[in-house]
Write an enzyme that holds these catalytic residues in place. Sequence first.
Site, PDB file in Angstrom:
ATOM      1  N   GLU A 250       1.539 -25.862  31.661  1.00 30.27           N
ATOM      2  CA  GLU A 250       1.341 -27.087  30.887  1.00 30.27           C
ATOM      3  C   GLU A 250       0.016 -27.014  30.119  1.00 30.27           C
ATOM      4  O   GLU A 250      -0.912 -26.330  30.562  1.00 30.27           O
ATOM      5  CB  GLU A 250       1.281 -28.242  31.891  1.00 30.27           C
ATOM      6  CG  GLU A 250       1.808 -29.534  31.369  1.00 30.27           C
ATOM      7  CD  GLU A 250       1.925 -30.567  32.498  1.00 30.27           C
ATOM      8  OE1 GLU A 250       0.902 -31.217  32.799  1.00 30.27           O
ATOM      9  OE2 GLU A 250       3.024 -30.734  33.049  1.00 30.27           O
TER      10      GLU A 250
ATOM     11  N   SER B  86      -8.600 -23.218  45.137  1.00 26.88           N
ATOM     12  CA  SER B  86      -8.682 -23.006  43.696  1.00 26.88           C
ATOM     13  C   SER B  86      -7.530 -22.150  43.202  1.00 26.88           C
ATOM     14  O   SER B  86      -7.119 -21.197  43.865  1.00 26.88           O
ATOM     15  CB  SER B  86     -10.002 -22.329  43.328  1.00 26.88           C
ATOM     16  OG  SER B  86     -10.024 -22.136  41.929  1.00 26.88           O
TER      17      SER B  86
ATOM     18  N   HIS C 180      -6.554 -25.712  33.453  1.00 30.24           N
ATOM     19  CA  HIS C 180      -6.200 -25.333  32.074  1.00 30.24           C
ATOM     20  C   HIS C 180      -7.182 -24.349  31.455  1.00 30.24           C
ATOM     21  O   HIS C 180      -7.192 -24.147  30.248  1.00 30.24           O
ATOM     22  CB  HIS C 180      -6.016 -26.563  31.169  1.00 30.24           C
ATOM     23  CG  HIS C 180      -5.015 -27.519  31.706  1.00 30.24           C
ATOM     24  ND1 HIS C 180      -3.731 -27.143  32.046  1.00 30.24           N
ATOM     25  CD2 HIS C 180      -5.103 -28.849  31.999  1.00 30.24           C
ATOM     26  CE1 HIS C 180      -3.082 -28.181  32.512  1.00 30.24           C
ATOM     27  NE2 HIS C 180      -3.893 -29.227  32.510  1.00 30.24           N
TER      28      HIS C 180
HETATM   29  C1  LIG Z   1      -4.860 -32.872  34.663  1.00 32.90           C
HETATM   30  S1  LIG Z   1      -5.240 -33.068  36.357  1.00 32.90           S
HETATM   31  C2  LIG Z   1      -3.661 -33.065  37.118  1.00 32.90           C
HETATM   32  C3  LIG Z   1      -2.836 -34.252  36.772  1.00 32.90           C
HETATM   33  C4  LIG Z   1      -1.616 -34.446  37.590  1.00 32.90           C
HETATM   34  N1  LIG Z   1      -0.838 -33.238  37.723  1.00 32.90           N
HETATM   35  C5  LIG Z   1      -0.749 -35.501  36.957  1.00 32.90           C
HETATM   36  O1  LIG Z   1       0.068 -35.194  36.075  1.00 32.90           O
HETATM   37  O2  LIG Z   1      -0.869 -36.666  37.353  1.00 32.90           O
HETATM   38  C6  LIG Z   1      -5.962 -31.555  36.756  1.00 32.90           C
HETATM   39  C7  LIG Z   1      -6.398 -31.380  38.196  1.00 32.90           C
HETATM   40  O3  LIG Z   1      -6.695 -30.009  38.391  1.00 32.90           O
HETATM   41  C8  LIG Z   1      -7.737 -29.908  39.323  1.00 32.90           C
HETATM   42  N2  LIG Z   1      -8.416 -28.600  39.186  1.00 32.90           N
HETATM   43  C9  LIG Z   1      -9.424 -28.253  38.370  1.00 32.90           C
HETATM   44  N3  LIG Z   1      -9.776 -26.973  38.563  1.00 32.90           N
HETATM   45  C10 LIG Z   1      -8.953 -26.492  39.511  1.00 32.90           C
HETATM   46  C11 LIG Z   1      -8.804 -25.227  40.141  1.00 32.90           C
HETATM   47  N4  LIG Z   1      -9.595 -24.203  39.826  1.00 32.90           N
HETATM   48  N5  LIG Z   1      -7.846 -25.084  41.075  1.00 32.90           N
HETATM   49  C12 LIG Z   1      -7.048 -26.126  41.419  1.00 32.90           C
HETATM   50  N6  LIG Z   1      -7.137 -27.354  40.851  1.00 32.90           N
HETATM   51  C13 LIG Z   1      -8.069 -27.532  39.905  1.00 32.90           C
HETATM   52  C14 LIG Z   1      -8.642 -31.072  39.002  1.00 32.90           C
HETATM   53  O4  LIG Z   1      -9.434 -31.431  40.126  1.00 32.90           O
HETATM   54  C15 LIG Z   1      -7.656 -32.138  38.582  1.00 32.90           C
HETATM   55  O5  LIG Z   1      -7.382 -33.013  39.635  1.00 32.90           O
END
Ligand SMILES: C[S@@+](CC[C@H](N)C(=O)[O-])C[C@H]1O[C@@H](n2cnc3c(N)ncnc32)[C@H](O)[C@@H]1O
Length: 327
Positions: free
Chosen positions: A143, A92, A118
């Site tokens: 982002e 995470s 985000h």
């Molecule tokens: C918007 S997507 C990423 C899209 C990718 N970067 C793209 O442009 O194709 C966000 C990702 O963040 C992950 N995510 C959510 N919470 C998270 C956390 N606490 N730590 C790491 N990753 C996380 C989700 O599982 C998801 O796959």
Amino acid sequence: VTDPLTQIAMRHGTDKWGGHFYTPVYHELFKDLRDRPLKMLEIGVGGFSFYNAGGHSLRMWAEYFPNADITGIDIVPKRVPVPDRVRILQGSQDDMAFLAKVGADHGPFDIILDDGSHIPQHVVASFNGLFPHLKEDGLYVIEDVQTTYWSSFGGSVMRGGDTMKLVRELLDGLNHVEIAAVSNLNRSHAYSPKIKAIRAFHNIVVIEKGDNTEPSNARYDLKHPKAMEAIATLKAFLEQEPTAPAYASLISLYAMGGDLASAKALLAKALDLWPDSIDLILSAANLAGATGDRAGHLMWMEKVLAREPDNPECQRVVADTKRALGI
Ligand SMILES: C[S@@+](CC[C@H](N)C(=O)[O-])C[C@H]1O[C@@H](n2cnc3c(N)ncnc32)[C@H](O)[C@@H]1O
């Protein structure tokens, strides 16, 4: 016609273009780095809770940066195909121990891009945990900063949200030495001395790592490496190309730094060469003022007034100085 990164984005199907409009901005930022053996970290692999979905942006970056070593992290265990130069780690973005390990094992990075949850609190945690693992001159990209205003992400329009609170702190921090020169209020971030620039776009903020320790004019320290460099450079310039304005600049650096003896010695030398230079006459007036030499200050200001007798500000300074001297 689109830029090369947007072409590659379409090939791999990331929403960094179309849904968002980030790739043209990224191409402008990254185009000169394309062929370098970069280390890049992206938070957020994509595909959310599905193990086999996502990886679109990692595949895009691998194609755009053909010599880069790329790390992607996601809270979900991802099983998506990526090229050899790309690794995906599970963890995470607000787990500080995990971030420290990623940085130690695979950093320091040239580019870190946060496209994860985000959630503003996570964005701040990741920045604090990962910035030490960004190289000098490296770029930290946040982002989708719009979520800072969205309550569904824990943001807020009224309070501005934690992401923008961080960015405002970093913006103030660009001028941390100027704030410290006049106040004990600490309005900057602990990393501020290592942040040289911040660029903000619609929904994207880019933080550029680099030295930000230039001295304030209000506290000009002649022993500061930047001040020493400026003085050495001006001296070398004067050897090659002696001019009255360049002498006046060097004199003012010594005066700002409190070395009035060096300032006076240089001034005497320069006035021998250019007795009528307005820059040097003003240097002389300022220096006399700084050393409490009111008579000297008056003499030099009268020279200035003789040149511009119609200037009321000049008339006032001369009259005030005369009054103080009882003339
Ligand atoms: C918007 S997507 C990423 C899209 C990718 N970067 C793209 O442009 O194709 C966000 C990702 O963040 C992950 N995510 C959510 N919470 C998270 C956390 N606490 N730590 C790491 N990753 C996380 C989700 O599982 C998801 O796959």
